[in-house]
Design a protein around this motif. Structure first.
Motif, PDB file in Angstrom:
ATOM      1  N   GLY A 136       5.427  11.852   7.991  1.00 27.03           N
ATOM      2  CA  GLY A 136       6.186  10.501   8.194  1.00 27.03           C
ATOM      3  C   GLY A 136       5.260   9.260   8.834  1.00 27.03           C
ATOM      4  N   ALA A 137       4.295   9.724   9.158  1.00 23.03           N
ATOM      5  CA  ALA A 137       3.192   8.587   9.925  1.00 23.03           C
ATOM      6  C   ALA A 137       2.161   8.040   8.939  1.00 23.03           C
ATOM      7  N   ILE A 138       1.797   6.665   9.118  1.00 22.34           N
ATOM      8  CA  ILE A 138       0.828   6.253   8.286  1.00 22.34           C
ATOM      9  C   ILE A 138      -0.734   6.963   8.765  1.00 22.34           C
ATOM     10  N   GLU A 139      -0.709   7.106  10.015  1.00 23.71           N
ATOM     11  CA  GLU A 139      -2.136   7.659  10.598  1.00 23.71           C
ATOM     12  C   GLU A 139      -2.287   9.071   9.948  1.00 23.71           C
ATOM     13  N   GLY A 140      -3.293   9.375   9.379  1.00 25.59           N
ATOM     14  CA  GLY A 140      -3.660  10.582   8.611  1.00 25.59           C
ATOM     15  C   GLY A 140      -2.984  10.643   7.338  1.00 25.59           C
ATOM     16  N   ALA A 141      -2.448   9.696   6.740  1.00 27.94           N
ATOM     17  CA  ALA A 141      -1.601  10.057   5.703  1.00 27.94           C
ATOM     18  C   ALA A 141      -2.582   9.486   4.435  1.00 27.94           C
ATOM     19  N   ARG A 174       0.775  -1.136   0.006  1.00 29.27           N
ATOM     20  CA  ARG A 174      -0.036  -0.063   0.084  1.00 29.27           C
ATOM     21  C   ARG A 174       1.012   1.168   0.133  1.00 29.27           C
ATOM     22  N   VAL A 175       0.639   2.263  -0.850  1.00 29.79           N
ATOM     23  CA  VAL A 175       1.456   3.511  -1.105  1.00 29.79           C
ATOM     24  C   VAL A 175       0.730   4.542  -0.408  1.00 29.79           C
ATOM     25  N   TYR A 176       1.436   5.140   0.479  1.00 27.85           N
ATOM     26  CA  TYR A 176       0.777   6.661   1.192  1.00 27.85           C
ATOM     27  C   TYR A 176       1.733   7.712   0.951  1.00 27.85           C
ATOM     28  N   ALA A 177       1.145   8.938   0.941  1.00 31.27           N
ATOM     29  CA  ALA A 177       1.776  10.247   1.187  1.00 31.27           C
ATOM     30  C   ALA A 177       1.329  10.733   2.390  1.00 31.27           C
ATOM     31  N   SER A 178       2.426  11.433   3.014  1.00 32.57           N
ATOM     32  CA  SER A 178       2.428  11.758   4.395  1.00 32.57           C
ATOM     33  C   SER A 178       2.912  13.160   4.665  1.00 32.57           C
ATOM     34  N   ILE A 189       5.275   6.427   1.969  1.00 29.74           N
ATOM     35  CA  ILE A 189       5.528   5.270   2.683  1.00 29.74           C
ATOM     36  C   ILE A 189       4.768   4.319   1.941  1.00 29.74           C
ATOM     37  N   LEU A 190       5.527   3.152   2.111  1.00 28.19           N
ATOM     38  CA  LEU A 190       5.324   1.906   1.473  1.00 28.19           C
ATOM     39  C   LEU A 190       5.026   0.827   2.721  1.00 28.19           C
ATOM     40  N   ARG A 191       3.571   0.565   2.595  1.00 26.36           N
ATOM     41  CA  ARG A 191       3.317  -0.677   3.565  1.00 26.36           C
ATOM     42  C   ARG A 191       2.967  -2.080   3.195  1.00 26.36           C
ATOM     43  N   SER A 192       3.896  -2.785   3.492  1.00 22.79           N
ATOM     44  CA  SER A 192       3.479  -4.370   2.958  1.00 22.79           C
ATOM     45  C   SER A 192       2.243  -4.862   3.753  1.00 22.79           C
ATOM     46  N   GLU A 193       1.483  -5.844   2.933  1.00 24.34           N
ATOM     47  CA  GLU A 193       0.439  -6.212   3.775  1.00 24.34           C
ATOM     48  C   GLU A 193       0.164  -7.685   3.210  1.00 24.34           C
ATOM     49  N   ASN A 194      -0.216  -8.679   4.157  1.00 23.79           N
ATOM     50  CA  ASN A 194      -0.315  -9.937   3.794  1.00 23.79           C
ATOM     51  C   ASN A 194      -1.544 -10.495   4.760  1.00 23.79           C
ATOM     52  N   PRO A 195      -2.788 -10.571   4.223  1.00 24.83           N
ATOM     53  CA  PRO A 195      -3.910 -10.866   5.056  1.00 24.83           C
ATOM     54  C   PRO A 195      -4.060 -12.613   4.866  1.00 24.83           C
TER      55      PRO A 195
END
Length: 195
Positions: A117-122, A110-114, A163-169
């Protein structure tokens, strides 16, 4: 002190664009470089690595980022060096991802713009599925074949961090490969004109 504050103390923001990262200057192994943050969100999740693997991904044996095998629920984040976009112009983040395989359709990055530097609120920009036939319905299109694909995500003007966040459900995953990062001004093409 937050990690973002520590990163800011170590490195000045990137102010010259286009900015490119091909990962060729880094040592193979766990990616622990100044100005970047590479850390698990869930305990024992794997970290991003620099790899020269060519097996099973288009015979690309140049250095690239690799996220190793993950287990169900694993999450890791990679925060790129801080950027300071000019006050005028439209900018985008480009990334190459090797899309392959047919299992675990929800696995990816998952790709975010912040702004801090935090995912919360990005701002979420999109989801890079490893499986080629999946789409986020926006930037990341479904692809017919395994291979390297390039995607560009428009950046909000106030972006300071990507921010790049890996996800594996799912129950397990395979490697995810990323390469050729770029932050550059967007080019708009109109009929008979480039703006």
């Amino acid at each position: 002190t937050s990690w973002a504050a520590m990163a800011q103390q170590q490195c000045d923001p990137i102010t010259s664009f286009p900015w490119r990262e091909k990962f060729e200057s880094y040592d193979v192994g766990v990616f622990n470089e100044p100005c970047w943050v590479n850390e698990p969100i869930v305990a024992n999740s794997p970290s991003f690595e620099i790899s020269t693997d060519a097996q099973s991904h288009g015979n690309n044996n140049t250095k690239k980022l690799k996220l190793p095998y993950t287990q169900q629920g694993d999450r890791t984040k990679l925060v790129l060096p801080e950027i300071s976009l000019p006050s005028t112009g439209n900018y985008e983040f480009g990334i190459d991802v090797y899309r392959w395989g047919a299992s675990n359709t929800q696995e990816g990055i998952r790709v975010y713009a912040s702004t801090n530097g935090a995912i919360e609120g990005a701002t979420e920009l999109g989801f890079l599925y490893r499986i080629p036939d999946q789409t986020d319905g926006n930037i990341v299109t479904a692809e017919a074949d395994d291979g390297w694909y390039t995607y560009f995500f428009p950046l909000p003007q106030d972006t300071r961090f990507i921010i790049l966040r890996s996800e594996n459900p799912g129950d397990h995953s395979v490697y995810i490969y990323l390469d050729n990062f770029v932050v550059k001004q967007r080019v708009f093409v109109t009929e008979n004109q480039i703006v």
